[in-house]
Scaffold this active site. Structure first.
Site, mmCIF file in Angstrom:
data_model
loop_
_atom_site.group_PDB
_atom_site.id
_atom_site.type_symbol
_atom_site.label_atom_id
_atom_site.label_comp_id
_atom_site.label_asym_id
_atom_site.label_seq_id
_atom_site.Cartn_x
_atom_site.Cartn_y
_atom_site.Cartn_z
ATOM 1 C CE1 TYR A 26 -3.007 -3.001 0.157
ATOM 2 C CE2 TYR A 26 -3.697 -2.364 2.351
ATOM 3 C CZ TYR A 26 -3.800 -3.202 1.257
ATOM 4 O OH TYR A 26 -4.704 -4.233 1.276
ATOM 5 C CE LYS A 79 1.588 -17.883 -1.729
ATOM 6 N NZ LYS A 79 0.736 -19.082 -1.555
ATOM 7 C CG ASP A 116 -1.832 -20.158 0.455
ATOM 8 O OD1 ASP A 116 -1.043 -19.967 1.410
ATOM 9 O OD2 ASP A 116 -1.513 -20.834 -0.540
ATOM 10 C CG ASP A 149 -6.956 -4.339 4.169
ATOM 11 O OD1 ASP A 149 -7.955 -4.273 4.906
ATOM 12 O OD2 ASP A 149 -6.838 -3.686 3.121
ATOM 13 C CG ASP A 205 -12.269 -6.493 6.443
ATOM 14 O OD1 ASP A 205 -11.903 -5.884 7.471
ATOM 15 O OD2 ASP A 205 -12.768 -5.933 5.455
#
Ligand code: NAD
Length: 370
Positions: free
Chosen positions: A150, A199, A231, A255, A259
């Site tokens: 970001y 990852k 994942d 992020d 959620d």
């Protein structure tokens, strides 16, 4: 009991339901102060739409200075109806959310904490099967907030006649180390387990993440560290959420995972959050927004803000006993059957002994149980 403290708190009531829910959190903090012998000084500052209306900008330099001078900041929420409010006719840097982004930057808030806790009284709101929920779950997602994709360099250009967009994912070892230290510190206050999510089978930034997290872990021999690929983590959150204590991860993974984790707990009105810098300073706020659809009606759920105030007691002031008192008062109120409208059971499953209350009454009920 802890020694008497003077807590210097800046409040940002903000817009929409913000002032209503912050008032209830103050009510509860005041009760804690009386009960445990602390004193609290509050200073309100404007941010978001309220500041645009009064000062012509979403956050003034004076407001930033006041926040910096405080021990901690308690925030409601900012913003209005993004389709109808005149605030959204303004250029982006003058809109309400620009105030919050500026404040986070000025205060160097790099660690975002979002707890996901399932209250047994609200199990009906959890979309997971009963056998998966088991005895409930209680985890803390710790997301790095100022690095990664970001904030990396980005561009969109045409190369050889093809439009190509590039985003870069950069992390320095120092950025990773400071969030990892926070994660392990938080785990020491909880069940002493950190799941670091990356990852590392593909990304260099994740391999560096894993290496630095392992170095930091050496200073926390009591904490169990495990690594998990992102994942797999997304899958495990809905397969077996109770395995998690602290989930430590970078910006974009955090992020998405936070959620996902919040969704399995039920209502947005229950979810607290904190953003911390490398001192004890933090900004504490509910995860939800300003809910313009219910603002001024006295029906907003103040519990997320009250639980955010409990996080403030725990993480900025090290007042664990006081934070426990707030959290158990919330549990007690739910056990006693009181609900704001957003957490009322569906009509068909409504039980005897469950009653609906408004924002101020919910604040009173919690405060009376401290
Ligand atoms: P929202 O979270 O404000 O509302 C979504 C839904 O959840 C609404 O139906 C609302 O009534 C309900 N809700 C939210 N908090 C609640 C509470 N405490 N009690 C009961 N119900 C609650 O999201 P939105 O409608 O997408 O956004 C509204 C405004 O809030 C926008 O301007 C947005 O930019 C802003 N926002 C601010 C923050 C923040 O201040 N950090 C965060 C998210 C959104």
């Amino acid at each position: 009991m802890n020694s008497r403290m003077n807590l210097n708190i800046v409040c940002i009531p903000g817009d929409g339901i913000g002032p209503e829910i912050v008032a209830e959190a103050k009510k509860v903090l005041d009760k804690v102060a009386v009960k445990f012998g602390h004193s609290i000084s509050y200073k309100d500052i404007l941010m978001g739409g309220a500041s645009i209306d009064a000062c012509g900008e979403p956050l003034t330099d004076e407001a930033i200075a006041a926040a910096k001078a405080a021990d901690a900041v308690l925030m409601g929420s900012i913003g209005g109806n993004t389709s109808t409010s005149p605030w959204y006719q303004l250029p982006p840097h003058l809109r309400p959310e620009a105030g919050l982004l500026k404040l986070r930057k000025e205060l160097n808030l790099f660690a975002n904490l979002r707890p996901a806790y399932l209250y047994k009284e609200l199990r009906e709101a959890c979309p997971l099967r009963e056998d998966i929920i088991g005895g409930g779950f209680d985890m803390m997602i710790m997301r790095e907030l100022t690095g990664g994709l970001y904030f990396g360099e980005r561009s969109t250009r045409t190369m050889n006649g093809v439009v190509t967009a590039v985003d870069t994912l950069t992390y320095t070892e120092n950025e990773i180390r400071r969030i990892a230290i926070k994660g392990f510190d938080i785990a020491m206050k909880r069940r002493k387990k950190v799941t670091s999510v990356d990852k590392a089978n593909v990304l260099d930034s994740s391999r560096l993440w894993r290496k630095v997290v392992e170095e930091v872990a050496l200073d926390y021999p009591e904490v169990t560290l495990e690594h998990m690929l992102v994942d797999n983590c997304a899958m495990q959150l809905v397969k077996d959420p109770k395995q998690f204590d602290v989930i430590l991860t970078e910006n974009m993974f955090g992020d998405i995972l936070s959620d996902e984790a919040s969704m399995v707990t039920g209502s947005i009105g229950m979810l607290s959050s904190a953003s911390l810098n490398d001192t004890k300073f933090g900004l504490y706020e509910p995860s939800g927004g300003s809910a313009p659809d219910i603002a001024g009606k006295g029906i907003a759920n103040p519990i997320a803000t009250i639980l955010s105030a409990a996080m403030m007691l725990r993480y900025s002031f090290d007042l664990d006993e006081e934070a426990d008192a707030v959290e158990s008062a919330v549990r007690k109120v739910l056990e006693d059957g009181f609900r704001t409208i957003d957490i009322m059971p569906q009509e068909e499953s409504r039980r005897a002994g469950v009653s609906q209350v408004g924002t101020a009454m919910m604040g009173d009920l919690i405060s009376n149980r401290i």
